[in-house]
Scaffold this motif. Structure first.
Motif, PDB file in Angstrom:
ATOM      1  N   THR A  25      47.171  22.461  60.232  1.00  0.00           N
ATOM      2  CA  THR A  25      47.920  23.127  59.166  1.00  0.00           C
ATOM      3  C   THR A  25      49.308  22.533  58.958  1.00  0.00           C
ATOM      4  N   ASN A  26      49.830  21.790  59.917  1.00  0.00           N
ATOM      5  CA  ASN A  26      51.183  21.250  59.799  1.00  0.00           C
ATOM      6  C   ASN A  26      51.231  19.755  59.534  1.00  0.00           C
ATOM      7  N   CYS A  27      50.125  19.142  59.194  1.00  0.00           N
ATOM      8  CA  CYS A  27      50.114  17.688  59.063  1.00  0.00           C
ATOM      9  C   CYS A  27      50.014  17.248  57.611  1.00  0.00           C
ATOM     10  N   SER A  28      50.548  16.059  57.346  1.00  0.00           N
ATOM     11  CA  SER A  28      50.314  15.431  56.041  1.00  0.00           C
ATOM     12  C   SER A  28      49.184  14.420  56.163  1.00  0.00           C
ATOM     13  N   ALA A  29      48.927  13.987  57.393  1.00  0.00           N
ATOM     14  CA  ALA A  29      47.778  13.126  57.696  1.00  0.00           C
ATOM     15  C   ALA A  29      47.290  13.499  59.090  1.00  0.00           C
ATOM     16  N   PHE A  30      45.986  13.390  59.297  1.00  0.00           N
ATOM     17  CA  PHE A  30      45.387  13.797  60.572  1.00  0.00           C
ATOM     18  C   PHE A  30      44.426  12.713  61.011  1.00  0.00           C
ATOM     19  N   LEU A  31      44.534  12.320  62.272  1.00  0.00           N
ATOM     20  CA  LEU A  31      43.649  11.308  62.846  1.00  0.00           C
ATOM     21  C   LEU A  31      42.920  11.906  64.035  1.00  0.00           C
ATOM     22  N   PHE A  32      41.597  11.839  63.988  1.00  0.00           N
ATOM     23  CA  PHE A  32      40.779  12.215  65.140  1.00  0.00           C
ATOM     24  C   PHE A  32      40.064  10.963  65.603  1.00  0.00           C
ATOM     25  N   TYR A  33      40.289  10.596  66.850  1.00  0.00           N
ATOM     26  CA  TYR A  33      39.631   9.442  67.465  1.00  0.00           C
ATOM     27  C   TYR A  33      39.028   9.964  68.761  1.00  0.00           C
ATOM     28  N   GLY A  34      37.744  10.297  68.724  1.00  0.00           N
ATOM     29  CA  GLY A  34      37.167  10.927  69.895  1.00  0.00           C
ATOM     30  C   GLY A  34      35.661  10.845  69.941  1.00  0.00           C
ATOM     31  N   MET A  35      35.137  11.535  70.925  1.00  0.00           N
ATOM     32  CA  MET A  35      33.717  11.514  71.215  1.00  0.00           C
ATOM     33  C   MET A  35      32.977  12.552  70.368  1.00  0.00           C
ATOM     34  N   GLU A  36      31.704  12.264  70.123  1.00  0.00           N
ATOM     35  CA  GLU A  36      30.795  13.164  69.399  1.00  0.00           C
ATOM     36  C   GLU A  36      31.330  13.473  68.007  1.00  0.00           C
ATOM     37  N   ARG A  37      30.939  14.610  67.468  1.00  0.00           N
ATOM     38  CA  ARG A  37      31.340  15.006  66.115  1.00  0.00           C
ATOM     39  C   ARG A  37      32.662  15.760  66.162  1.00  0.00           C
ATOM     40  N   PHE A  38      33.539  15.495  65.218  1.00  0.00           N
ATOM     41  CA  PHE A  38      34.811  16.214  65.134  1.00  0.00           C
ATOM     42  C   PHE A  38      34.576  17.722  65.127  1.00  0.00           C
ATOM     43  N   MET A  39      33.590  18.162  64.355  1.00  0.00           N
ATOM     44  CA  MET A  39      33.336  19.597  64.211  1.00  0.00           C
ATOM     45  C   MET A  39      32.817  20.251  65.486  1.00  0.00           C
ATOM     46  N   SER A  40      32.394  19.462  66.463  1.00  0.00           N
ATOM     47  CA  SER A  40      31.964  20.054  67.727  1.00  0.00           C
ATOM     48  C   SER A  40      33.170  20.451  68.576  1.00  0.00           C
ATOM     49  N   HIS A  41      34.367  20.059  68.165  1.00  0.00           N
ATOM     50  CA  HIS A  41      35.584  20.353  68.919  1.00  0.00           C
ATOM     51  C   HIS A  41      36.370  21.533  68.353  1.00  0.00           C
ATOM     52  N   ILE A  42      36.031  21.950  67.162  1.00  0.00           N
ATOM     53  CA  ILE A  42      36.793  22.999  66.495  1.00  0.00           C
ATOM     54  C   ILE A  42      35.833  24.096  66.035  1.00  0.00           C
ATOM     55  N   SER A  43      36.308  25.315  66.015  1.00  0.00           N
ATOM     56  CA  SER A  43      35.480  26.445  65.613  1.00  0.00           C
ATOM     57  C   SER A  43      35.207  26.397  64.110  1.00  0.00           C
ATOM     58  N   LEU A  44      33.944  26.364  63.746  1.00  0.00           N
ATOM     59  CA  LEU A  44      33.550  26.331  62.344  1.00  0.00           C
ATOM     60  C   LEU A  44      34.054  27.565  61.606  1.00  0.00           C
ATOM     61  N   ASN A  45      33.914  28.732  62.213  1.00  0.00           N
ATOM     62  CA  ASN A  45      34.347  29.975  61.575  1.00  0.00           C
ATOM     63  C   ASN A  45      35.846  29.981  61.298  1.00  0.00           C
ATOM     64  N   ARG A  46      36.622  29.431  62.211  1.00  0.00           N
ATOM     65  CA  ARG A  46      38.070  29.389  62.027  1.00  0.00           C
ATOM     66  C   ARG A  46      38.451  28.328  60.988  1.00  0.00           C
ATOM     67  N   LEU A  47      37.728  27.206  60.988  1.00  0.00           N
ATOM     68  CA  LEU A  47      38.048  26.138  60.053  1.00  0.00           C
ATOM     69  C   LEU A  47      37.840  26.582  58.607  1.00  0.00           C
ATOM     70  N   VAL A  48      36.721  27.243  58.326  1.00  0.00           N
ATOM     71  CA  VAL A  48      36.441  27.626  56.935  1.00  0.00           C
ATOM     72  C   VAL A  48      37.445  28.655  56.419  1.00  0.00           C
ATOM     73  N   ALA A  49      38.124  29.352  57.317  1.00  0.00           N
ATOM     74  CA  ALA A  49      39.129  30.330  56.904  1.00  0.00           C
ATOM     75  C   ALA A  49      40.518  29.695  56.752  1.00  0.00           C
ATOM     76  N   MET A  50      40.650  28.439  57.137  1.00  0.00           N
ATOM     77  CA  MET A  50      41.957  27.782  57.097  1.00  0.00           C
ATOM     78  C   MET A  50      42.293  27.280  55.695  1.00  0.00           C
ATOM     79  N   ASN A  51      43.584  27.091  55.486  1.00  0.00           N
ATOM     80  CA  ASN A  51      44.099  26.518  54.256  1.00  0.00           C
ATOM     81  C   ASN A  51      44.937  25.309  54.679  1.00  0.00           C
ATOM     82  N   ILE A  52      44.510  24.099  54.280  1.00  0.00           N
ATOM     83  CA  ILE A  52      45.163  22.868  54.745  1.00  0.00           C
ATOM     84  C   ILE A  52      45.609  22.020  53.538  1.00  0.00           C
ATOM     85  N   PRO A  53      46.387  22.565  52.605  1.00  0.00           N
ATOM     86  CA  PRO A  53      46.725  21.796  51.407  1.00  0.00           C
ATOM     87  C   PRO A  53      47.736  20.679  51.642  1.00  0.00           C
ATOM     88  N   LYS A  54      48.484  20.724  52.748  1.00  0.00           N
ATOM     89  CA  LYS A  54      49.481  19.687  53.010  1.00  0.00           C
ATOM     90  C   LYS A  54      48.857  18.392  53.508  1.00  0.00           C
TER      91      LYS A  54
END
Length: 154
Positions: A35-64
């Motif tokens: 929520t506080n980034c203008s650019a976001f980099l994920f460099y990691g194992m498996e799928r990005f979405m396996s690291h973050i809660s899907l339910n929480r992500l869909v409720a987020m607002n990330i316009p920045k």
């Protein structure tokens, strides 16, 4: 770490996040970084979405967030075991939402403007090469994301 050091003088002084494999970020850390980034980099194992809660992500607002780069889809024996254990508690629909296309759609709906992501599994070395190309073209040369993706496709 080498790439962060290489581009330190350009923009990395403003970067914040979690590096290394000492610990996994908490859900609250993921949310704060997103929520506080203008650019976001994920460099990691498996799928990005396996690291973050899907339910929480869909409720987020990330316009920045103007650009999200997901260099994921790398598999090791340990990451595969972790993802298999965490997948036991997920529905088939939930797991289907973690694929690259669905991830891009979800992130777009939360407000992320541009998304660069892998479409299939790869190696850490190949992702390191992609990150170097992305960093050089976006940060050093100043190319647009479209121009940079076109270079990556070659």
């Amino acid at each position: 770490k080498e790439i962060l050091e290489k581009y330190r003088d350009l923009f990395t002084l403003q970067w914040e996040g979690v590096t290394g494999n000492i610990r996994v970020p908490s859900q609250a850390e993921w949310e704060q970084l997103l929520t506080n980034c203008s650019a976001f980099l994920f460099y990691g194992m498996e799928r990005f979405m396996s690291h973050i809660s899907l339910n929480r992500l869909v409720a987020m607002n990330i316009p920045k967030c103007h650009l999200m780069i997901l260099l994921d889809l790398v598999r090791s024996k340990q990451s595969y075991q972790r993802i298999t254990k965490s997948g036991i508690h997920k529905s088939c629909l939930h797991i289907a939402m973690e694929t690259p296309t669905e991830t891009a759609m979800l992130l777009s709906l939360t407000g992320v403007r541009s998304i660069i992501t892998n479409q299939w599994y790869t190696t850490l070395q190949e992702n390191a090469e992609r990150l170097d190309i992305l960093s050089e073209n976006l940060l050093s040369i100043g190319r647009t994301t479209g121009q940079t993706v076109h270079i990556l496709q070659k």
